[in-house]
Design a protein around this motif. Structure first.
Motif: not given
Length: 95
Positions: A67-73, A80-92
């Motif tokens: 739930a943290r935008e990757a650009r802010s990381l 990435l570590r086990d248990g992480d959740v990556v979400t890919i969200l295209p423009p809306m």
């Protein structure tokens, strides 16, 4: 627990399903994940989301790690570590 990838919206049409799981070995980064996803996706993945040849993501795509935008990381260098959740969200669009 593996790294889970949730694919939202029209990006799902690039894949056979909306959720994938990958083992996070030491040094596994968001860039490595995108390269793995590109092997599973339809060819439009390169144009729409991530271009393996250039190593760049489409600037209009939002990618979140826990739930943290990757650009802010660390962007594609985010480890990435086990248990992480990556979400890919295209423009809306809408209004």
């Amino acid at each position: 627990m593996p790294v889970c990838v949730d694919i939202i919206g029209h990006a799902r049409s690039l894949f056979g399903c909306s959720r994938y799981a990958f083992e996070a070995k030491p040094g596994f980064t968001l860039k490595g994940l995108m390269e793995e996803l590109s092997k599973l996706a339809r060819p439009d993945f390169r144009k729409s989301i991530y271009d393996v040849a250039t190593g760049k993501m489409n600037e209009h795509i939002a990618v979140f790690v826990n739930a943290r935008e990757a650009r802010s990381l660390k962007g594609l260098d985010t480890e990435l570590r086990d248990g992480d959740v990556v979400t890919i969200l295209p423009p809306m669009a809408g209004g």
